[in-house]
Every structure is written in structure tokens, then in C-alpha cells.
Write a protein that holds these residues in place. Structure first.
Motif, PDB file in Angstrom:
ATOM      1  N   VAL A 105       6.335  12.955   1.426  1.00  0.00           N
ATOM      2  CA  VAL A 105       7.578  13.387   0.776  1.00  0.00           C
ATOM      3  C   VAL A 105       8.796  12.850   1.517  1.00  0.00           C
ATOM      4  O   VAL A 105       9.713  12.282   0.909  1.00  0.00           O
ATOM      5  CB  VAL A 105       7.641  14.926   0.661  1.00  0.00           C
ATOM      6  N   ALA A 106       8.828  13.002   2.826  1.00  0.00           N
ATOM      7  CA  ALA A 106       9.990  12.551   3.610  1.00  0.00           C
ATOM      8  C   ALA A 106      10.184  11.047   3.473  1.00  0.00           C
ATOM      9  O   ALA A 106      11.309  10.575   3.284  1.00  0.00           O
ATOM     10  CB  ALA A 106       9.817  12.947   5.070  1.00  0.00           C
ATOM     11  N   LYS A 107       9.106  10.300   3.550  1.00  0.00           N
ATOM     12  CA  LYS A 107       9.192   8.843   3.413  1.00  0.00           C
ATOM     13  C   LYS A 107       9.732   8.463   2.036  1.00  0.00           C
ATOM     14  O   LYS A 107      10.607   7.599   1.917  1.00  0.00           O
ATOM     15  CB  LYS A 107       7.814   8.220   3.629  1.00  0.00           C
ATOM     16  N   THR A 108       9.255   9.126   1.001  1.00  0.00           N
ATOM     17  CA  THR A 108       9.714   8.834  -0.360  1.00  0.00           C
ATOM     18  C   THR A 108      11.190   9.188  -0.529  1.00  0.00           C
ATOM     19  O   THR A 108      11.958   8.417  -1.105  1.00  0.00           O
ATOM     20  CB  THR A 108       8.849   9.589  -1.387  1.00  0.00           C
ATOM     21  N   LEU A 109      11.598  10.339  -0.021  1.00  0.00           N
ATOM     22  CA  LEU A 109      13.003  10.737  -0.107  1.00  0.00           C
ATOM     23  C   LEU A 109      13.899   9.783   0.688  1.00  0.00           C
ATOM     24  O   LEU A 109      14.971   9.399   0.207  1.00  0.00           O
ATOM     25  CB  LEU A 109      13.187  12.169   0.399  1.00  0.00           C
ATOM     26  N   LEU A 110      13.464   9.394   1.875  1.00  0.00           N
ATOM     27  CA  LEU A 110      14.259   8.477   2.686  1.00  0.00           C
ATOM     28  C   LEU A 110      14.409   7.125   1.988  1.00  0.00           C
ATOM     29  O   LEU A 110      15.514   6.579   1.923  1.00  0.00           O
ATOM     30  CB  LEU A 110      13.633   8.302   4.066  1.00  0.00           C
ATOM     31  N   ASN A 111      13.326   6.600   1.436  1.00  0.00           N
ATOM     32  CA  ASN A 111      13.407   5.330   0.704  1.00  0.00           C
ATOM     33  C   ASN A 111      14.354   5.440  -0.487  1.00  0.00           C
ATOM     34  O   ASN A 111      15.136   4.528  -0.763  1.00  0.00           O
ATOM     35  CB  ASN A 111      12.025   4.876   0.247  1.00  0.00           C
ATOM     36  N   HIS A 112      14.306   6.570  -1.187  1.00  0.00           N
ATOM     37  CA  HIS A 112      15.200   6.801  -2.323  1.00  0.00           C
ATOM     38  C   HIS A 112      16.659   6.800  -1.860  1.00  0.00           C
ATOM     39  O   HIS A 112      17.516   6.141  -2.467  1.00  0.00           O
ATOM     40  CB  HIS A 112      14.860   8.128  -3.000  1.00  0.00           C
ATOM     41  N   LEU A 113      16.935   7.516  -0.780  1.00  0.00           N
ATOM     42  CA  LEU A 113      18.309   7.604  -0.293  1.00  0.00           C
ATOM     43  C   LEU A 113      18.824   6.249   0.182  1.00  0.00           C
ATOM     44  O   LEU A 113      19.966   5.882  -0.115  1.00  0.00           O
ATOM     45  CB  LEU A 113      18.406   8.630   0.831  1.00  0.00           C
ATOM     46  N   VAL A 114      18.013   5.487   0.894  1.00  0.00           N
ATOM     47  CA  VAL A 114      18.436   4.156   1.353  1.00  0.00           C
ATOM     48  C   VAL A 114      18.749   3.275   0.152  1.00  0.00           C
ATOM     49  O   VAL A 114      19.767   2.568   0.131  1.00  0.00           O
ATOM     50  CB  VAL A 114      17.363   3.520   2.268  1.00  0.00           C
ATOM     51  N   SER A 115      17.915   3.343  -0.870  1.00  0.00           N
ATOM     52  CA  SER A 115      18.152   2.570  -2.091  1.00  0.00           C
ATOM     53  C   SER A 115      19.451   2.999  -2.775  1.00  0.00           C
ATOM     54  O   SER A 115      20.246   2.156  -3.215  1.00  0.00           O
ATOM     55  CB  SER A 115      16.957   2.747  -3.038  1.00  0.00           C
ATOM     56  N   GLN A 116      19.688   4.295  -2.858  1.00  0.00           N
ATOM     57  CA  GLN A 116      20.912   4.814  -3.475  1.00  0.00           C
ATOM     58  C   GLN A 116      22.148   4.409  -2.673  1.00  0.00           C
ATOM     59  O   GLN A 116      23.178   4.030  -3.245  1.00  0.00           O
ATOM     60  CB  GLN A 116      20.841   6.338  -3.605  1.00  0.00           C
ATOM     61  N   ALA A 117      22.055   4.476  -1.357  1.00  0.00           N
ATOM     62  CA  ALA A 117      23.188   4.088  -0.503  1.00  0.00           C
ATOM     63  C   ALA A 117      23.516   2.609  -0.696  1.00  0.00           C
ATOM     64  O   ALA A 117      24.685   2.240  -0.819  1.00  0.00           O
ATOM     65  CB  ALA A 117      22.868   4.394   0.957  1.00  0.00           C
ATOM     66  N   SER A 118      22.495   1.771  -0.740  1.00  0.00           N
ATOM     67  CA  SER A 118      22.710   0.338  -0.972  1.00  0.00           C
ATOM     68  C   SER A 118      23.338   0.094  -2.329  1.00  0.00           C
ATOM     69  O   SER A 118      24.285  -0.686  -2.454  1.00  0.00           O
ATOM     70  CB  SER A 118      21.389  -0.423  -0.872  1.00  0.00           C
ATOM     71  N   ALA A 119      22.831   0.768  -3.351  1.00  0.00           N
ATOM     72  CA  ALA A 119      23.350   0.595  -4.718  1.00  0.00           C
ATOM     73  C   ALA A 119      24.808   1.032  -4.823  1.00  0.00           C
ATOM     74  O   ALA A 119      25.553   0.501  -5.654  1.00  0.00           O
ATOM     75  CB  ALA A 119      22.490   1.376  -5.708  1.00  0.00           C
TER      76      ALA A 119
END
Length: 151
Positions: free
Chosen positions: A87-101
């Protein structure tokens, strides 16, 4: 696992955030706790997401804009019953993607030095975060580790 932008209204998220705050105050001295309460997470410069498996809340994460180029990870939390399931890995990947976008070029965080935070520090370093000096309004604190990543 579904990740959704959350309005911070459900009783499940309120309970998870209270558990997060309770653990932070039980683990670190009060002056070293930088976790946001629910009202602070509702500010206009914060976006908040939750992870779900049908009706089961798995975890949460927030992105706080510090300025137009720099953002901070806040309120990263995995529910006890969902730990060890990615869960943490998935949430972190999502947040990094959102921050980049959203055009941020730097993403930073503050976490604790205590053993309780070892898994968090390992997760972040495994995703390219490196230790850095305090940022934003933070100051040097023996109970804090500051990390950052260029996006």
C-alpha cells in the motif's frame, strides 16, 4: 487497489488520521511532531488521497505545495490491517506521479529518527529520496530526518 482524491469526510479516514496523530505523539516528543491534523489537510495547498479495497480503507497520503516548484509529502499512513501488502509503495508512486504532473521539480518530506520510522526511511530511500537539510519552516531537530527527491 483504488486510489481516490478524498474529501476527508468519512469516519474511516478521520479514524485513520487520529490513529496516525496518536502514534506520532506516542513516538516522538510533541515539539518534533509535524503531522497535520484534519483541518490542516483541508487547506487549499494540500491534496489528499486514500487507497481502498472495495469499502476497506488501506491508507492515505497528502501532497502539500510549498511553492510553485517544491512540494512536501504529508500524512503517509497505511492501515494496520493492510501493512506489508504494498500500500505505501503504491501510494508513494501515485503521489510522485501527481507531483510531477503538477509541475513540481522537487518533493521533500520529514520523518522521524526513531526505530518506529525505519520502514518509512527505507521506503523513501528506495524510491530515490536522499537526506537533506531542513526545508520550508523546519529547523534542525535530533528527532527528524529530512529527505528530498528531484523530479
Amino acid at each position: 487497489m483504488d486510489i481516490v482524491k478524498d474529501d476527508l469526510q468519512s469516519h474511516q479516514i478521520k479514524a485513520l488520521l487520529q490513529e496516525h496523530l496518536d502514534d506520532m505523539y506516542a513516538t516522538s516528543p510533541a515539539e518534533s511532531v509535524h503531522a497535520l491534523d484534519i483541518e490542516a489537510l483541508r487547506q487549499s495547498n494540500v491534496e489528499f488521497w486514500t487507497a481502498w479495497n472495495e469499502q476497506e480503507l488501506l491508507g492515505c497520503i497528502a501532497l502539500k505545495a510549498l511553492d510553485s516548484e517544491h512540494a512536501e509529502i504529508k500524512s503517509m499512513r497505511t492501515a494496520h490491517n493492510a501493512r506489508g501488502k504494498g500500500v505505501a509503495k503504491t501510494l508513494l508512486n501515485h503521489l510522485v506521479s501527481q507531483a510531477s504532473a503538477r509541475g513540481f521539480s522537487r518533493l521533500s518530506l520529514e520523518t522521524g529518527t526513531e526505530d518506529y520510522f525505519t520502514a518509512a526511511r527505507t521506503l523513501y530511500s528506495g524510491h530515490g529520496f536522499v537526506e537533506c537539510d531542513p526545508f520550508a519552516d523546519y529547523v534542525l531537530d535530533p528527532n527528524s530526518v529530512f529527505m528530498t527527491k528531484q523530479l
